[in-house]
Design a protein around this motif. Structure first.
Motif, PDB file in Angstrom:
ATOM      1  N   ALA A  19      -9.209  15.600  11.337  1.00 39.00           N
ATOM      2  CA  ALA A  19      -9.348  14.175  11.029  1.00 39.00           C
ATOM      3  C   ALA A  19     -10.361  14.007   9.909  1.00 39.00           C
ATOM      4  N   LEU A  20      -9.946  13.390   8.827  1.00 40.08           N
ATOM      5  CA  LEU A  20     -10.864  13.128   7.730  1.00 40.08           C
ATOM      6  C   LEU A  20     -11.857  12.041   8.141  1.00 40.08           C
ATOM      7  N   PRO A  21     -13.092  12.087   7.638  1.00 42.36           N
ATOM      8  CA  PRO A  21     -14.092  11.055   7.983  1.00 42.36           C
ATOM      9  C   PRO A  21     -13.619   9.667   7.565  1.00 42.36           C
ATOM     10  N   LYS A  22     -14.135   8.635   8.251  1.00 40.82           N
ATOM     11  CA  LYS A  22     -13.749   7.257   7.918  1.00 40.82           C
ATOM     12  C   LYS A  22     -14.123   6.905   6.488  1.00 40.82           C
ATOM     13  N   SER A  23     -15.266   7.423   6.040  1.00 37.93           N
ATOM     14  CA  SER A  23     -15.684   7.134   4.668  1.00 37.93           C
ATOM     15  C   SER A  23     -14.681   7.681   3.669  1.00 37.93           C
ATOM     16  N   THR A  24     -14.197   8.888   3.935  1.00 38.80           N
ATOM     17  CA  THR A  24     -13.189   9.484   3.060  1.00 38.80           C
ATOM     18  C   THR A  24     -11.894   8.693   3.117  1.00 38.80           C
ATOM     19  N   ALA A  25     -11.530   8.271   4.333  1.00 37.74           N
ATOM     20  CA  ALA A  25     -10.302   7.490   4.494  1.00 37.74           C
ATOM     21  C   ALA A  25     -10.403   6.164   3.754  1.00 37.74           C
ATOM     22  N   VAL A  58      -8.441   3.016  -1.009  1.00 35.47           N
ATOM     23  CA  VAL A  58      -8.703   2.277  -2.246  1.00 35.47           C
ATOM     24  C   VAL A  58      -8.051   2.979  -3.432  1.00 35.47           C
ATOM     25  N   ILE A  59      -8.237   4.306  -3.497  1.00 32.96           N
ATOM     26  CA  ILE A  59      -7.655   5.075  -4.600  1.00 32.96           C
ATOM     27  C   ILE A  59      -6.130   5.035  -4.543  1.00 32.96           C
ATOM     28  N   ALA A  60      -5.591   5.224  -3.337  1.00 33.90           N
ATOM     29  CA  ALA A  60      -4.136   5.270  -3.195  1.00 33.90           C
ATOM     30  C   ALA A  60      -3.499   3.948  -3.587  1.00 33.90           C
ATOM     31  N   ILE A  61      -4.041   2.850  -3.080  1.00 33.95           N
ATOM     32  CA  ILE A  61      -3.460   1.536  -3.379  1.00 33.95           C
ATOM     33  C   ILE A  61      -3.618   1.206  -4.859  1.00 33.95           C
ATOM     34  N   THR A  62      -4.816   1.456  -5.392  1.00 31.53           N
ATOM     35  CA  THR A  62      -5.048   1.191  -6.812  1.00 31.53           C
ATOM     36  C   THR A  62      -4.155   2.055  -7.686  1.00 31.53           C
ATOM     37  N   GLY A  63      -4.029   3.335  -7.291  1.00 31.36           N
ATOM     38  CA  GLY A  63      -3.183   4.242  -8.067  1.00 31.36           C
ATOM     39  C   GLY A  63      -1.731   3.841  -8.060  1.00 31.36           C
ATOM     40  N   LEU A  64      -1.237   3.393  -6.897  1.00 31.38           N
ATOM     41  CA  LEU A  64       0.158   2.990  -6.800  1.00 31.38           C
ATOM     42  C   LEU A  64       0.425   1.696  -7.559  1.00 31.38           C
ATOM     43  N   ILE A  65      -0.589   0.811  -7.632  1.00 35.25           N
ATOM     44  CA  ILE A  65      -0.403  -0.476  -8.307  1.00 35.25           C
ATOM     45  C   ILE A  65      -0.499  -0.336  -9.820  1.00 35.25           C
ATOM     46  N   VAL A  66      -1.536   0.371 -10.282  1.00 36.53           N
ATOM     47  CA  VAL A  66      -1.766   0.460 -11.730  1.00 36.53           C
ATOM     48  C   VAL A  66      -1.486   1.856 -12.260  1.00 36.53           C
ATOM     49  N   GLY A  67      -0.681   2.620 -11.518  1.00 37.26           N
ATOM     50  CA  GLY A  67      -0.442   4.017 -11.888  1.00 37.26           C
ATOM     51  C   GLY A  67       0.106   4.201 -13.285  1.00 37.26           C
ATOM     52  N   GLN A  68       0.970   3.311 -13.724  1.00 39.25           N
ATOM     53  CA  GLN A  68       1.565   3.453 -15.044  1.00 39.25           C
ATOM     54  C   GLN A  68       0.515   3.298 -16.147  1.00 39.25           C
ATOM     55  N   GLU A  69      -0.498   2.460 -15.882  1.00 39.80           N
ATOM     56  CA  GLU A  69      -1.530   2.230 -16.887  1.00 39.80           C
ATOM     57  C   GLU A  69      -2.682   3.228 -16.752  1.00 39.80           C
ATOM     58  N   VAL A  70      -3.044   3.551 -15.530  1.00 46.98           N
ATOM     59  CA  VAL A  70      -4.151   4.487 -15.281  1.00 46.98           C
ATOM     60  C   VAL A  70      -3.564   5.721 -14.603  1.00 46.98           C
ATOM     61  N   ARG A  71      -3.111   6.639 -15.421  1.00 43.19           N
ATOM     62  CA  ARG A  71      -2.368   7.792 -14.907  1.00 43.19           C
ATOM     63  C   ARG A  71      -3.229   8.678 -14.004  1.00 43.19           C
TER      64      ARG A  71
END
Length: 296
Positions: free
Chosen positions: A201-207, A212-225
């Motif tokens: 189990a990854l720590p809550k802080s890591t999760a 945040v990274i996953a959602i941001t990456g999926l939303i702006v992935g085309q602009e911020v590769r």
């Protein structure tokens, strides 16, 4: 495979012989590098980091020497070392010190994250870089061989190559590490690997950072590769936590292993299953499915 692991643990000479032979064979049959990496992890976990480093050095020397003799270049050897040996050894050292698969997985994420940042800084537009490499290196070979391919698909694929390679690296490294841990459990601590994996189990802080990274990456992935690439690594790490939960629930409820077989078949056939398992792993950081499974 267990017999191979048992032979390598009979002494330093046997360990070096096993790693040397496997590393040499992997020059011709690359997947054998998985076994060599597993032996290096086993030696590191069971004996100590020094002996693990010695086996790593033997594997690297053999890999480089044979590759240069056969191809006249050391680059394929460097790729193989980074693919099967060196990162696995580093993760095994952490696992030996912390006795935590989650900490080792976390380290794997960090190593790949650093590599992704460095690659983006060096290359700039990674999609254009991969597209240029395809046009200069791969396309002429395909044209000479008369292989028909959809040219319109290449630019789209070039946008995903970096992320796919990063995901592949994390899955491969951690799988090799778990192979070494499983060998250690089978030879010396029966049942311990199952307990370790069920507790992954990854720590809550890591999760939290991961979501945040996953959602941001999926939303702006085309602009911020870069964020898009890192989000893939995060999903792969959380997938292992989702698999851990699935194994725990099947075990705790004494269910048929057919459920796990079906899960792995779906994971192999449907890439979307990785995202589903990652979501389960992410939710587990707050909902703790394993504690709930114990009470039911």
């Amino acid at each position: 495979m267990l017999a191979l692991a048992n032979y390598s643990m009979k002494g330093p000479m046997q360990a070096n012989i096993a790693v040397t032979l496997l590393s040499a064979l992997s020059v011709w049959i690359a997947p054998i590098g998985i076994l060599a990496g597993g032996i290096i992890a086993l030696i590191t976990l069971r004996v100590n980091a020094v002996e693990g480093a010695k086996s790593l050095i033997w594997a690297m020397l053999v890999q480089i020497a044979l590759t240069v003799m056969l191809n006249g270049s050391y680059l394929p050897a460097v790729i193989a070392i980074m693919e099967y040996f060196l990162p696995v050894f580093v993760m095994a050292v952490v696992l030996r010190k912390t006795n935590s698969l989650a900490q080792s997985l976390h380290l794997g994420m960090l190593m790949i994250g650093v590599a992704l940042v460095a690659f983006h800084l060096m290359v700039g537009d990674t999609s254009a870089w991969w597209l240029t490499m395809f046009n200069n290196q791969i396309k002429p070979v395909l044209d000479t061989a008369g292989v028909d391919f959809d040219a319109s698909f290449v630019p789209q694929m070039s946008q995903m190559v970096t992320m796919l390679l990063a995901v592949f690296a994390l899955i491969l490294w951690f799988s090799i590490l778990m192979l070494g841990r499983w060998w250690q459990s089978q030879l010396y601590y029966p049942g311990q690997f199952q307990q370790d994996f069920h507790q992954l189990a990854l720590p809550k802080s890591t999760a939290t950072i991961a979501v945040v990274i996953a959602i941001t990456g999926l939303i702006v992935g085309q602009e911020v590769r870069l964020l898009y690439d890192i989000s893939g690594v995060v999903i792969a790490a959380l997938m292992f936590q989702g698999l851990s939960i699935a194994h725990f629930l099947v075990r705790s409820r004494d269910a048929s292993t057919a459920w796990l077989v079906g899960l792995y078949v779906l994971l192999f056939l449907l890439p979307q299953m990785m995202l589903i398992l990652a979501t389960i792993g992410l939710l587990d950081s707050w909902m703790n499915f394993r504690d709930r499974g114990k009470t039911q």
